[in-house]
Design a protein around this motif. Structure first.
Motif, PDB file in Angstrom:
ATOM      1  N   VAL A 289     -27.499  17.064 -25.807  1.00 36.73           N
ATOM      2  CA  VAL A 289     -26.679  17.938 -26.656  1.00 36.73           C
ATOM      3  C   VAL A 289     -25.739  18.770 -25.786  1.00 36.73           C
ATOM      4  CG1 VAL A 289     -26.718  19.886 -28.261  1.00 36.73           C
ATOM      5  CG2 VAL A 289     -28.359  18.010 -28.537  1.00 36.73           C
ATOM      6  N   ALA A 290     -26.289  19.319 -24.700  1.00 40.24           N
ATOM      7  CA  ALA A 290     -25.459  20.117 -23.784  1.00 40.24           C
ATOM      8  C   ALA A 290     -24.313  19.280 -23.233  1.00 40.24           C
ATOM      9  CB  ALA A 290     -26.311  20.671 -22.645  1.00 40.24           C
ATOM     10  N   ASP A 291     -24.597  18.051 -22.812  1.00 45.31           N
ATOM     11  CA  ASP A 291     -23.548  17.175 -22.280  1.00 45.31           C
ATOM     12  C   ASP A 291     -22.466  16.935 -23.320  1.00 45.31           C
ATOM     13  OD1 ASP A 291     -24.898  16.983 -19.887  1.00 45.31           O
ATOM     14  OD2 ASP A 291     -25.781  15.018 -20.313  1.00 45.31           O
ATOM     15  N   ALA A 292     -22.882  16.720 -24.578  1.00 48.41           N
ATOM     16  CA  ALA A 292     -21.907  16.473 -25.644  1.00 48.41           C
ATOM     17  C   ALA A 292     -21.014  17.684 -25.881  1.00 48.41           C
ATOM     18  CB  ALA A 292     -22.630  16.091 -26.936  1.00 48.41           C
ATOM     19  N   LEU A 293     -21.541  18.865 -25.593  1.00 49.56           N
ATOM     20  CA  LEU A 293     -20.780  20.100 -25.781  1.00 49.56           C
ATOM     21  C   LEU A 293     -20.021  20.514 -24.530  1.00 49.56           C
ATOM     22  CD1 LEU A 293     -23.442  22.200 -27.744  1.00 49.56           C
ATOM     23  CD2 LEU A 293     -21.418  21.061 -28.679  1.00 49.56           C
ATOM     24  N   GLY A 294     -20.208  19.767 -23.444  1.00 50.95           N
ATOM     25  CA  GLY A 294     -19.596  20.154 -22.180  1.00 50.95           C
ATOM     26  C   GLY A 294     -20.243  21.394 -21.602  1.00 50.95           C
ATOM     27  N   ALA A 295     -21.541  21.582 -21.891  1.00 49.27           N
ATOM     28  CA  ALA A 295     -22.265  22.768 -21.444  1.00 49.27           C
ATOM     29  C   ALA A 295     -23.374  22.367 -20.473  1.00 49.27           C
ATOM     30  CB  ALA A 295     -22.864  23.497 -22.641  1.00 49.27           C
ATOM     31  N   ASP A 296     -24.081  23.367 -19.971  1.00 48.65           N
ATOM     32  CA  ASP A 296     -25.199  23.126 -19.053  1.00 48.65           C
ATOM     33  C   ASP A 296     -26.339  24.048 -19.464  1.00 48.65           C
ATOM     34  OD1 ASP A 296     -26.858  22.437 -17.005  1.00 48.65           O
ATOM     35  OD2 ASP A 296     -25.771  23.553 -15.449  1.00 48.65           O
ATOM     36  N   PHE A 297     -27.370  23.476 -20.103  1.00 46.99           N
ATOM     37  CA  PHE A 297     -28.523  24.264 -20.526  1.00 46.99           C
ATOM     38  C   PHE A 297     -29.563  24.251 -19.417  1.00 46.99           C
ATOM     39  CE2 PHE A 297     -27.777  22.920 -25.257  1.00 46.99           C
ATOM     40  CZ  PHE A 297     -26.647  23.728 -25.296  1.00 46.99           C
ATOM     41  N   ASP A 298     -29.946  25.433 -18.938  1.00 48.83           N
ATOM     42  CA  ASP A 298     -31.027  25.480 -17.955  1.00 48.83           C
ATOM     43  C   ASP A 298     -32.372  25.366 -18.671  1.00 48.83           C
ATOM     44  OD1 ASP A 298     -31.556  28.008 -19.057  1.00 48.83           O
ATOM     45  OD2 ASP A 298     -30.684  29.102 -17.371  1.00 48.83           O
ATOM     46  N   ASP A 299     -33.448  25.294 -17.889  1.00 45.87           N
ATOM     47  CA  ASP A 299     -34.773  25.078 -18.482  1.00 45.87           C
ATOM     48  C   ASP A 299     -35.157  26.193 -19.451  1.00 45.87           C
ATOM     49  OD1 ASP A 299     -34.996  22.763 -17.035  1.00 45.87           O
ATOM     50  OD2 ASP A 299     -36.318  23.596 -15.502  1.00 45.87           O
ATOM     51  N   ALA A 300     -34.777  27.425 -19.122  1.00 43.36           N
ATOM     52  CA  ALA A 300     -35.127  28.555 -19.991  1.00 43.36           C
ATOM     53  C   ALA A 300     -34.425  28.444 -21.339  1.00 43.36           C
ATOM     54  CB  ALA A 300     -34.763  29.870 -19.307  1.00 43.36           C
ATOM     55  N   ARG A 301     -33.155  28.063 -21.319  1.00 46.36           N
ATOM     56  CA  ARG A 301     -32.439  27.933 -22.597  1.00 46.36           C
ATOM     57  C   ARG A 301     -32.993  26.757 -23.394  1.00 46.36           C
ATOM     58  NH1 ARG A 301     -25.960  27.813 -23.631  1.00 46.36           N
ATOM     59  NH2 ARG A 301     -26.129  29.689 -22.358  1.00 46.36           N
ATOM     60  N   ILE A 302     -33.314  25.662 -22.724  1.00 49.14           N
ATOM     61  CA  ILE A 302     -33.894  24.521 -23.436  1.00 49.14           C
ATOM     62  C   ILE A 302     -35.198  24.916 -24.105  1.00 49.14           C
ATOM     63  CG2 ILE A 302     -35.020  22.281 -23.087  1.00 49.14           C
ATOM     64  CD1 ILE A 302     -32.803  21.645 -21.057  1.00 49.14           C
ATOM     65  N   ALA A 303     -36.035  25.688 -23.422  1.00 53.69           N
ATOM     66  CA  ALA A 303     -37.296  26.138 -24.016  1.00 53.69           C
ATOM     67  C   ALA A 303     -37.039  26.985 -25.255  1.00 53.69           C
ATOM     68  CB  ALA A 303     -38.106  26.922 -22.991  1.00 53.69           C
ATOM     69  N   ARG A 304     -36.016  27.843 -25.200  1.00 55.65           N
ATOM     70  CA  ARG A 304     -35.687  28.676 -26.368  1.00 55.65           C
ATOM     71  C   ARG A 304     -35.140  27.817 -27.506  1.00 55.65           C
ATOM     72  NH1 ARG A 304     -33.563  32.048 -22.294  1.00 55.65           N
ATOM     73  NH2 ARG A 304     -31.400  31.530 -22.858  1.00 55.65           N
ATOM     74  N   LEU A 305     -34.352  26.802 -27.178  1.00 53.90           N
ATOM     75  CA  LEU A 305     -33.812  25.920 -28.209  1.00 53.90           C
ATOM     76  C   LEU A 305     -34.919  25.118 -28.881  1.00 53.90           C
ATOM     77  CD1 LEU A 305     -30.608  24.751 -26.341  1.00 53.90           C
ATOM     78  CD2 LEU A 305     -30.629  25.845 -28.600  1.00 53.90           C
ATOM     79  N   VAL A 306     -35.863  24.609 -28.092  1.00 56.82           N
ATOM     80  CA  VAL A 306     -36.993  23.880 -28.679  1.00 56.82           C
ATOM     81  C   VAL A 306     -37.765  24.803 -29.619  1.00 56.82           C
ATOM     82  CG1 VAL A 306     -39.210  22.799 -28.191  1.00 56.82           C
ATOM     83  CG2 VAL A 306     -37.216  22.214 -26.799  1.00 56.82           C
ATOM     84  N   GLU A 307     -38.036  26.031 -29.172  1.00 59.90           N
ATOM     85  CA  GLU A 307     -38.783  26.987 -30.004  1.00 59.90           C
ATOM     86  C   GLU A 307     -38.022  27.307 -31.287  1.00 59.90           C
ATOM     87  OE1 GLU A 307     -40.513  31.585 -29.762  1.00 59.90           O
ATOM     88  OE2 GLU A 307     -39.421  30.711 -28.068  1.00 59.90           O
ATOM     89  N   ALA A 308     -36.706  27.531 -31.163  1.00 58.01           N
ATOM     90  CA  ALA A 308     -35.903  27.852 -32.345  1.00 58.01           C
ATOM     91  C   ALA A 308     -35.810  26.665 -33.289  1.00 58.01           C
ATOM     92  CB  ALA A 308     -34.508  28.292 -31.911  1.00 58.01           C
ATOM     93  N   ASP A 309     -35.761  25.469 -32.739  1.00 64.08           N
ATOM     94  CA  ASP A 309     -35.710  24.272 -33.574  1.00 64.08           C
ATOM     95  C   ASP A 309     -36.992  24.137 -34.390  1.00 64.08           C
ATOM     96  OD1 ASP A 309     -34.344  21.966 -34.452  1.00 64.08           O
ATOM     97  OD2 ASP A 309     -35.408  20.706 -33.021  1.00 64.08           O
ATOM     98  N   LEU A 310     -38.136  24.340 -33.739  1.00 61.99           N
ATOM     99  CA  LEU A 310     -39.413  24.292 -34.456  1.00 61.99           C
ATOM    100  C   LEU A 310     -39.452  25.323 -35.577  1.00 61.99           C
ATOM    101  CD1 LEU A 310     -42.000  23.938 -31.524  1.00 61.99           C
ATOM    102  CD2 LEU A 310     -40.900  22.129 -32.854  1.00 61.99           C
ATOM    103  N   ALA A 311     -39.027  26.536 -35.266  1.00 61.45           N
ATOM    104  CA  ALA A 311     -39.061  27.613 -36.266  1.00 61.45           C
ATOM    105  C   ALA A 311     -38.161  27.293 -37.460  1.00 61.45           C
ATOM    106  CB  ALA A 311     -38.645  28.929 -35.621  1.00 61.45           C
ATOM    107  N   SER A 312     -37.031  26.623 -37.195  1.00 63.74           N
ATOM    108  CA  SER A 312     -36.078  26.357 -38.281  1.00 63.74           C
ATOM    109  C   SER A 312     -36.605  25.345 -39.288  1.00 63.74           C
ATOM    110  CB  SER A 312     -34.746  25.864 -37.704  1.00 63.74           C
ATOM    111  OG  SER A 312     -34.839  24.536 -37.212  1.00 63.74           O
ATOM    112  N   TRP A 313     -37.614  24.556 -38.882  1.00 59.68           N
ATOM    113  CA  TRP A 313     -38.188  23.540 -39.751  1.00 59.68           C
ATOM    114  C   TRP A 313     -39.597  23.907 -40.228  1.00 59.68           C
ATOM    115  CZ3 TRP A 313     -35.241  19.645 -41.455  1.00 59.68           C
ATOM    116  CH2 TRP A 313     -34.140  19.230 -40.694  1.00 59.68           C
ATOM    117  N   SER A 314     -39.974  25.155 -40.158  1.00 59.47           N
ATOM    118  CA  SER A 314     -41.388  25.520 -40.327  1.00 59.47           C
ATOM    119  C   SER A 314     -41.806  25.897 -41.742  1.00 59.47           C
ATOM    120  CB  SER A 314     -41.736  26.682 -39.387  1.00 59.47           C
ATOM    121  OG  SER A 314     -40.983  27.832 -39.720  1.00 59.47           O
TER     122      SER A 314
END
Length: 216
Positions: free
Chosen positions: A77-102
């Motif tokens: 996803v980051a590559d498609a956006l021309g961005a660079d997600f570090d491990d900390a941001r990826i962890a937050r995105l995974v957590e937020a993704d789970l919460a959005s479907w809960s």
């Protein structure tokens, strides 16, 4: 076997018994993503929302199918956006993704309880990545009501791929015409009907009760 016409309410034989009712999860038992959750995800990604959602959904099928991990998906996803997600941001995105479907529909969970208590075999076919599958298993005991739980990330097929339905039929050991598939997406219903499974396009719990002939 000839698929039923696309009315999805068992016109061929309204009184026919269902050996198994096969449920989709999101949009039927669980809610679709919350608006707050979607806003949080887009904000965490930091890119324009339309571009983010194009990448999110455009890259989702391999993640749902279990072909890539959550970390790999978010790097794509980051590559498609021309961005660079570090491990900390990826962890937050995974957590937020789970919460959005809960969020779960309690009315539908009660209906599952009724069906199971009445001896009606039920099964589940859900497009869901491993992180979200584990999240649900940890929190929702009603998943144990299902005779078969077909999570796309664990069966190697995601709806509307024919393999997803064939996997369920093999696991259940029943003729396709004895299975009623309940999903809120037209493309998934049509794909199920193409392999001989009977379909119900989910709109409301009340309408599903009518199809299953269960009194409220």
């Amino acid at each position: 076997m000839t698929p039923i016409p696309p009315t999805h309410d068992n016109d061929r034989d309204p009184a026919a018994a269902h050996d198994v009712v096969l449920f989709d999860m999101f949009g039927v038992i669980a809610r679709h993503q919350s608006e707050d959750g979607k806003e949080r995800l887009a904000a965490l990604a930091g890119g324009p929302a339309p571009a983010f959602w194009d990448a999110y959904w455009g890259l989702r099928q391999p993640y749902d199918r279990g072909d890539v991990t959550g970390a790999a998906y978010w790097r794509q996803v980051a590559d498609a956006l021309g961005a660079d997600f570090d491990d900390a941001r990826i962890a937050r995105l995974v957590e937020a993704d789970l919460a959005s479907w809960s969020a779960v529909d309690a009315t539908m969970v009660a209906l599952l309880d009724e069906l199971a208590a009445a001896g009606q075999p039920i099964a589940l076919l859900s497009n869901i990545p491993e992180e979200l599958a584990a999240h649900y298993e940890e929190r929702h005991s009603w998943l144990k009501l299902f005779q078969v739980r077909a999570f796309s990330c664990r069966i190697g097929h995601a709806k509307p791929e024919p393999g997803a339905y064939h996997w369920c039929l093999d696991a259940l050991g029943v003729d396709p015409g004895r299975v009623l598939f309940v999903d809120d997406r037209e493309d998934n219903i049509r794909a199920a009907e193409a392999v001989g499974v009977r379909g119900h396009l989910f709109t409301t719990p009340a309408r599903l009760r009518e199809v299953l002939r269960i009194s409220a």
